[in-house]
Every structure is written in structure tokens, then in C-alpha cells.
Motif scaffolding. Structure first.
Motif, PDB file in Angstrom:
ATOM      1  N   CYS A   1       0.797  -1.087  -0.045  1.00 19.10           N
ATOM      2  CA  CYS A   1      -0.101   0.021  -0.022  1.00 19.10           C
ATOM      3  C   CYS A   1       1.124   1.358   0.022  1.00 19.10           C
ATOM      4  N   THR A   2       0.471   2.183  -0.812  1.00 17.36           N
ATOM      5  CA  THR A   2       1.464   3.599  -1.051  1.00 17.36           C
ATOM      6  C   THR A   2       0.791   4.590   0.104  1.00 17.36           C
ATOM      7  N   GLU A   3       1.448   5.546   0.364  1.00 14.90           N
ATOM      8  CA  GLU A   3       1.205   6.579   1.357  1.00 14.90           C
ATOM      9  C   GLU A   3      -0.066   7.157   1.024  1.00 14.90           C
ATOM     10  N   GLU A   4      -0.690   6.884  -0.298  1.00 14.83           N
ATOM     11  CA  GLU A   4      -1.651   7.645  -0.771  1.00 14.83           C
ATOM     12  C   GLU A   4      -3.182   6.679  -0.708  1.00 14.83           C
ATOM     13  N   GLY A   5      -2.717   5.509  -0.159  1.00 18.38           N
ATOM     14  CA  GLY A   5      -3.695   4.460   0.318  1.00 18.38           C
ATOM     15  C   GLY A   5      -4.065   3.550  -0.837  1.00 18.38           C
ATOM     16  N   VAL A   6      -3.411   3.669  -1.966  1.00 16.59           N
ATOM     17  CA  VAL A   6      -3.465   2.849  -3.181  1.00 16.59           C
ATOM     18  C   VAL A   6      -2.959   1.445  -2.939  1.00 16.59           C
TER      19      VAL A   6
ATOM     20  N   SER B   1       7.018   3.916  -8.065  1.00 20.17           N
ATOM     21  CA  SER B   1       6.673   5.662  -8.521  1.00 20.17           C
ATOM     22  C   SER B   1       7.895   5.644  -9.528  1.00 20.17           C
TER      23      SER B   1
END
Length: 119
Positions: A7-12, A102
Motif C-alpha cells: 500500500c502506498t502513502e496515498e492508500g492505493v 513510482s
């Protein structure tokens, strides 16, 4: 082929796996004689006329930088590709996988073939 989720920091939430292009073992079925005929095929003994030694092997469709494989990153809305595959990527932390994601290049979605209808 290991598959990881992170999970990324953006919640994806992404899934990542490696892709290794190449020949599948034991896929050639046209070896030996013609199985539909009980008589063996008569072997041609004249000069070789083919340009390629094995006409069943298609030309590679991959660009050279993908020949050794790549990582595929996929979330519900996007797919990305990273080449070459980093060593020991399976043990990377979620933050390291997010950093790799990224830097991965977006892949254009494949459009399904829809035949035209006669008017």
C-alpha cells in the motif's frame, strides 16, 4: 512467480510480480511424423531453401531492455512496468516497493477487439 501486495502513502493497494519472457518448455507439438497418417513422412533431401533455420520460431516482439524480464505493478486503475528486475525484490519493504512503483513506466491498457457490425 512471487506476487506481493503493498500500500502506498496515498492508500492505493498495488500488486507486483515478475515476468520472465521466453519459450515455454514442451510446447512444440509438431515433432516427428504426421500423426494423422500411419506412414512416416518422406524426408526432403534437397538443398535447404528456408531463410531461417526454424520457421516456427517467430522474431522477438520485445524491446531489448525487456528481454531479461520486468516487474509488473498493478492497481485497480493502472498498470506499470519496471525493467530490469531488481535483485531480491521479493524481500523489499513496502516503502521500497512503493519507490520502485513510482519510477515504473505506465503501460497503456489493452483495448478489447470489438468487431464492426454491418449497418
Amino acid at each position: 512467480m512471487p506476487i506481493r501486495s503493498f500500500c502506498t502513502e496515498e492508500g492505493v493497494t498495488w500488486q507486483v510480480w515478475n515476468v520472465m519472457p521466453g519459450h515455454r518448455e514442451n510446447t512444440e507439438r509438431r515433432i516427428g511424423y504426421d500423426r494423422r497418417n500411419p506412414e512416416p513422412v518422406i524426408r526432403y533431401t534437397g538443398p535447404e531453401r528456408r531463410v531461417n533455420p526454424d520457421r516456427r520460431t517467430p522474431a522477438p516482439l520485445l524491446s531489448p531492455h525487456l528481454a531479461l524480464g520486468w516487474l509488473t505493478f498493478e492497481c485497480p486503475t493502472e498498470k506499470r512496468r519496471l525493467a530490469p528486475i531488481p535483485q531480491h525484490w521479493e524481500q523489499f519493504s513496502e516503502a521500497e516497493l512503493a519507490r520502485l512503483c513510482s519510477t515504473a513506466l505506465p503501460v497503456a491498457p489493452i483495448q478489447p477487439f470489438i468487431p464492426m457490425r454491418d449497418p
